[in-house]
Design a protein around this motif. Sequence first.
Motif, PDB file in Angstrom:
ATOM      1  N   GLY A   1       4.106   2.158  -4.178  1.00  0.00           N
ATOM      2  CA  GLY A   1       2.732   1.821  -3.787  1.00  0.00           C
ATOM      3  C   GLY A   1       1.806   3.008  -3.673  1.00  0.00           C
ATOM      4  N   ALA A   2       2.379   4.168  -3.421  1.00  0.00           N
ATOM      5  CA  ALA A   2       1.537   5.309  -3.071  1.00  0.00           C
ATOM      6  C   ALA A   2       1.073   6.116  -4.273  1.00  0.00           C
ATOM      7  N   SER A   3       1.822   6.027  -5.362  1.00  0.00           N
ATOM      8  CA  SER A   3       1.480   6.860  -6.516  1.00  0.00           C
ATOM      9  C   SER A   3       1.593   6.021  -7.795  1.00  0.00           C
ATOM     10  N   SER A   4       1.492   6.675  -8.940  1.00  0.00           N
ATOM     11  CA  SER A   4       1.480   5.920 -10.204  1.00  0.00           C
ATOM     12  C   SER A   4       2.774   5.150 -10.385  1.00  0.00           C
ATOM     13  N   HIS A   5       3.863   5.675  -9.862  1.00  0.00           N
ATOM     14  CA  HIS A   5       5.120   4.936  -9.844  1.00  0.00           C
ATOM     15  C   HIS A   5       5.977   5.459  -8.698  1.00  0.00           C
TER      16      HIS A   5
ATOM     17  N   SER B   1      -7.562   5.604   1.188  1.00  0.00           N
ATOM     18  CA  SER B   1      -7.835   6.831   0.443  1.00  0.00           C
ATOM     19  C   SER B   1      -6.529   7.595   0.255  1.00  0.00           C
ATOM     20  N   ALA B   2      -6.604   8.646  -0.532  1.00  0.00           N
ATOM     21  CA  ALA B   2      -5.386   9.416  -0.818  1.00  0.00           C
ATOM     22  C   ALA B   2      -4.783  10.025   0.451  1.00  0.00           C
ATOM     23  N   ASP B   3      -5.614  10.551   1.334  1.00  0.00           N
ATOM     24  CA  ASP B   3      -4.992  11.217   2.498  1.00  0.00           C
ATOM     25  C   ASP B   3      -4.503  10.214   3.541  1.00  0.00           C
TER      26      ASP B   3
ATOM     27  N   VAL C   1       0.880  -1.179   0.000  1.00  0.00           N
ATOM     28  CA  VAL C   1       0.000   0.000   0.000  1.00  0.00           C
ATOM     29  C   VAL C   1       0.911   1.221   0.000  1.00  0.00           C
ATOM     30  N   VAL C   2       1.921   1.117   0.853  1.00  0.00           N
ATOM     31  CA  VAL C   2       3.026   2.075   0.868  1.00  0.00           C
ATOM     32  C   VAL C   2       4.282   1.329   1.296  1.00  0.00           C
ATOM     33  N   GLY C   3       5.345   1.500   0.542  1.00  0.00           N
ATOM     34  CA  GLY C   3       6.633   0.942   0.940  1.00  0.00           C
ATOM     35  C   GLY C   3       7.672   2.046   0.863  1.00  0.00           C
ATOM     36  N   ALA C   4       8.393   2.229   1.952  1.00  0.00           N
ATOM     37  CA  ALA C   4       9.376   3.323   1.978  1.00  0.00           C
ATOM     38  C   ALA C   4      10.773   2.753   2.163  1.00  0.00           C
ATOM     39  N   PHE C   5      11.656   3.102   1.248  1.00  0.00           N
ATOM     40  CA  PHE C   5      13.048   2.663   1.348  1.00  0.00           C
ATOM     41  C   PHE C   5      13.901   3.890   1.636  1.00  0.00           C
TER      42      PHE C   5
ATOM     43  N   ALA D   1       5.651  17.729   6.788  1.00  0.00           N
ATOM     44  CA  ALA D   1       4.463  17.437   5.988  1.00  0.00           C
ATOM     45  C   ALA D   1       4.843  17.670   4.539  1.00  0.00           C
ATOM     46  N   PRO D   2       5.487  16.674   3.942  1.00  0.00           N
ATOM     47  CA  PRO D   2       6.093  16.909   2.628  1.00  0.00           C
ATOM     48  C   PRO D   2       5.058  17.059   1.524  1.00  0.00           C
ATOM     49  N   THR D   3       5.463  17.722   0.480  1.00  0.00           N
ATOM     50  CA  THR D   3       4.649  17.786  -0.723  1.00  0.00           C
ATOM     51  C   THR D   3       4.813  16.470  -1.459  1.00  0.00           C
ATOM     52  N   LEU D   4       3.698  15.840  -1.770  1.00  0.00           N
ATOM     53  CA  LEU D   4       3.746  14.517  -2.382  1.00  0.00           C
ATOM     54  C   LEU D   4       3.071  14.545  -3.735  1.00  0.00           C
ATOM     55  N   PRO D   5       3.451  13.632  -4.630  1.00  0.00           N
ATOM     56  CA  PRO D   5       2.721  13.538  -5.901  1.00  0.00           C
ATOM     57  C   PRO D   5       1.294  13.050  -5.652  1.00  0.00           C
ATOM     58  N   ALA D   6       0.489  13.011  -6.671  1.00  0.00           N
ATOM     59  CA  ALA D   6      -0.901  12.556  -6.515  1.00  0.00           C
ATOM     60  C   ALA D   6      -0.910  11.139  -5.949  1.00  0.00           C
ATOM     61  N   MET D   7      -1.620  10.999  -4.843  1.00  0.00           N
ATOM     62  CA  MET D   7      -1.659   9.699  -4.181  1.00  0.00           C
ATOM     63  C   MET D   7      -2.683   8.782  -4.852  1.00  0.00           C
ATOM     64  N   ASN D   8      -2.365   7.486  -4.895  1.00  0.00           N
ATOM     65  CA  ASN D   8      -3.363   6.499  -5.310  1.00  0.00           C
ATOM     66  C   ASN D   8      -4.475   6.465  -4.267  1.00  0.00           C
ATOM     67  N   ALA D   9      -5.649   6.104  -4.714  1.00  0.00           N
ATOM     68  CA  ALA D   9      -6.756   5.905  -3.779  1.00  0.00           C
ATOM     69  C   ALA D   9      -7.489   4.645  -4.208  1.00  0.00           C
ATOM     70  N   ASP D  10      -7.765   3.797  -3.268  1.00  0.00           N
ATOM     71  CA  ASP D  10      -8.528   2.595  -3.581  1.00  0.00           C
ATOM     72  C   ASP D  10      -9.389   2.247  -2.381  1.00  0.00           C
TER      73      ASP D  10
END
Lengths: 157, 270, 784
Positions: B202-206, B243-245, B184-188, B230-239
């Motif tokens: 996982g969080a965005s289109s790529h 949700s995006a937030d 859903v989200v993976g952070a390296f 509170a970083p600026t992020l690209p458009a988040m996926n939502a499913d």
Amino acid sequence: MLRVAMRVNGAEVSGEIEARTLLVEFLRQHLGLTGTHVGCDTTQCGCCTVHVNDVGMKSCTLLAIGCDGADITTIEGLARPDGLHPMQAAFCDNHGLQCGFCTPGMIMSATDMVRRKGHDLDAATVRKELEGNICRCTGYHNIVKAVQAGAAAMKTA
Amino acid sequence: MRDFTYHRPKTLDDAAALLAVEDSRPMSGGMSLLPSMKLRLSDWAHIVDLAAVPNLSGVREEGGQIVVGARTTHVQVATSQLLHARLPALAELAEGIGDPLVRNRGTIGGSIANADPAADYPSAVLALRATIVTNLREISGDTFFNGLFETALEPCEIVTAVRFARARRAAYAKYRHPASRYAVVGAFVAQYDDEVRVAVTGASSHVFRIAEIEALLRDNFSVAAIESVAPTLPAMNADLFASADYRAHLVVEMVRRAVAAASSRNALAD
Amino acid sequence: MMDDVTKPAGIGASVRRKEDQRLVTGHGCFSDDFRAPGELFAVFLRSPHPHARIVAIDPSAALAVEGVRAVLSGAELTADGIKPLPHHIWALHPADIAMPNTDGSETFTAPHHAMAIDKVRHVGEIVAMIVATSIAIAKDAADLVQVDYDILPSVTNTWDTVEADAPVLWEQNGSNVCGDVEVGDRAATEKAFAQAAHVARIRTWVQRVAGVPMEPRAALAEFDPATGRMTLSAGSGGSVRLKHDLAFMIGAPPEDVRVIMKDVGGNFGTRGMIYPEFCLVAWASRRLQTPVKWTAERSESFQSDYQARDLAVVAELALDASGKFLAMRGSNIGNAGAHTSNFSPLQKGVEIMTSIYDVPAACFRARPVVSNTLPTRPYRSAGRPEVMFVMERLIDIAAAEFGFDRVELRRRNLLQKAQLPYDNPLGMTFDNGDYHTVMEQVLELGDWRGFEARRADAKRRGKLRGIGLANYVDTATGVPRERAEVTVRPDGQVDVVIGTISQGQGHETSFAQLATEFLHVPIEQVNIITGDTDVVKFGGGTHSGRGMRLASIVIWKASNEIIAKSKRLAALVLGGAPDDVLFERGRLRLGEKSLSLFDVARAAAERNDLPDDLRAPLCAVCDESVNEAAFPYGSHVCEVEIDPALGTVEIVNYSTTDDVGRAVNPMIIHGQTHGGIAQGVGQALMEQIVYDRDTGQLLTGSFMDYTMPRADNFPFFQAAFAEIPCTTHPLGIRPAGEGGTTPALGVTINAVVHALQEFGVTHIDMPATPEKIWRLIQQGAKAT
């Protein structure tokens, strides 16, 4: 049609298949080995788990032609001439199955788990390693106990 | 699944030649390709199975870099002694892909070439300054992933290895989807002498990096340094699951956890 | 006195299962394992739209594909006179309450055809059947069938169905509401509410889930042109009912239909009714005079298996100042899906809204509705988990809101032993039990008192810990009739033919234990025979906790008749009076002389001087209807830890005490409990069938989206049971199959809400997903 040959449960077998024939289809439909089951179409449930060259894999997501020349073990090939494999016996002794549909995959996955993780498995490890196998009947309680007992029994068997 | 012609070339050149035919697709472990073909989400006239192509698997250290052959399975990465000693974060990432039976079959090259937005490896490619080695050239990991299932690979191009730059410290934190087991989200997070890289899958289109957090961590590699970011992020996926937030929250939280895991790790000596 | 040889395998013994040997070695026989020479394969073209008029279907391109033998749709179905599915919308047991409409009108029903005739009413409804020489060819051809749809607006959300402007599925009904029933005493309830010091309220939707037996459905139909007989090999909840339903649909005399099933990979209610596909393959086999087979893929199961739950509830509980419950009222809307297939979960829930608490008055409105979703039907304890959830939530809401202790409030209101049997305010009569003792036992087992220390420890680790308690009662009714035929064979075997087949419950073992207990024969010599309607005459199937409850009665009575006959036979053989023959330790004794049952069976076969009723075989039949209900009950405690940063829930402890009456096989009962808990917790935390509210599309169509509980979602469970003999069963046996699930929804959410107490959370709708929990924590943190 393609010709495929492999060793299944110790016997040399072959058949004429389409390229798209999956290993599980070859086992079930061509060889009549119906102990390997299909429970989903997204590679999640693990009902179709077999050993390919001694490694546990989901036979619904392998091309049969890709297994040309491989050595396959299915649930039918696990028991020994003198009786059940210790993991099979442990599933019986621990009531590790109810409807029995996921069971072949569970047992093949469990024996693969022992190969990878050894004989002394704590419950948390078993639960984590069963990630690729879904059961709807047991709540996993007795499956976990069965895998632990079976793993230990495989050490002395 | 629609039928196709199956090829099993014995050399890389033969494989490349076969892929020159229209509507061809290389197959490594098949853990992503076959499910999508079974559901008829994709179909190909030719499948080029790379299983018989030699010298594509294994993990080795080469000139201070870790080279992982494209057909190295996830379980081989997860259990590699070399990685556990020299780049344990990568082994940990592999240990969390799919499930054990999928890890027994799926490969790093297949995963990277497929570029699923929820796959784990892309985050390591970006964070570990990777180079994608193909039969034709070397591609910087920074320019490899271009979009949803989109990479810089040409049609006849086959990934042969991935080269990772060893980090001083690194860690991967994954929030896996409870059903699919994808990220859903993976952070390296990887710390180098001259920079810190934070890559999120996982969080965005790529996969993407978060420069804002990287800058904070470069000066102070600690959880405290990013406590209120509170970083600026690209458009988040939502499913259905996130949700995006919620996903945006998970991005920060997973980065935090990866930083915590990495900072508790002793910096690796060369 | 029990024989030493048989005692270890009689009632009360945890006998290892007889069926396991074949199942662990891959030698089971599930539905897809049946094959027939010359079989063709069916693939179904299903509607991609939730609601649409079928304008035209053009099969020509599909028919042109080599290997395609037929493309059939609603036109052929109608022309051949195939009848709709013979649904029974309400429970058939006399103990369940009646559900007449308040205005005296009939409950609305509409024919559920096996294929769409004019309209499709849910995504996945069958539009055409393609029969070909392989599945792959049939699938290729299905892509070529042209269907012209006139798309209509759809409604899937349960609350939306009753709105005045909701799209209507069945025009002849004028609305989506199929019935409007009021149960209980409205005047008494209103009066009690007027006097209440406190009123606790809930508005909740017990979400739709899928039963998901691990074996996808499959069916092989073999029409024999020579005899005109139809054989259908397909797993279901009961072979006899499937036979009659299939015969009805295809217009064949029942004796010309044979249903065979061997191993069935789970049911949970999902397989309880005939399916369109079963009828369609039979019809195709008859038309084409060739065996036809169909096997569902999992994604097809999500579009075609009956779904479950889906109850929208508004409810209120009135209390006096001391916390005594005064009355309960509300409204339940049960979403039956696109067809008027089954409303019994609504009925079986509303009749026990007040659970095992002393609630003097209650009144509920109950409305079955249709929507553009898969049809629903009973699933693991149909109807009861939903309403137990409502009651147990209301109690915790009342406790939190009005300052009562949750446990004390339950102690204060649980029915006392002396109040039993008890007529509840909705029309049900509970049998016996000891509700207080069982609740105290589970509080002990779950170490309720030690919780605060564990919570403090969790807090130090940054986790929110919560504990919940829930009681439940379960109405076990179902099809009242069951039949057993017990035969003692001279070769040393006992055959028990019984109508109700196992889908994992272990009948081959537990039913055999009954024969072992009653006839004192070793369990290895008892054969449970079931699953072939040419052998089995009647059987009600597995549902509503009826399997063991009814099987035990008919096997017991048939066994008693065997013993009575054996005494007469022994008297003839040994020379004496039947009354002087004793049945002891499996032998018939007359003075010093004795015979085994099998000796007697041999005498019955060999002697030619016997009266007619003693001639071989030594056999007895018991065919009986049991018109009393049973009310298993119990208490569960669940303990959770929540990661506040993610909202994820970990079940850290789960304890149960269920009163199962006399336990036949404790090992199997515990197994049932474990699986039941997982299904209940699954619904509480992760499972949900989701339709897009705007488009009506099914969003959870595979295991990629529908979250199945996995091994790492659970700890080991602490399952215990009480064995207070059931007074409505001659052997004291209470059903034990549903108790794991019935309170699990409520107890899990009670624990989650308790963990979130400090954030002002009083309720969370199911499933309590991480995102929902995280949001509640965010809101709570902002508010404080």
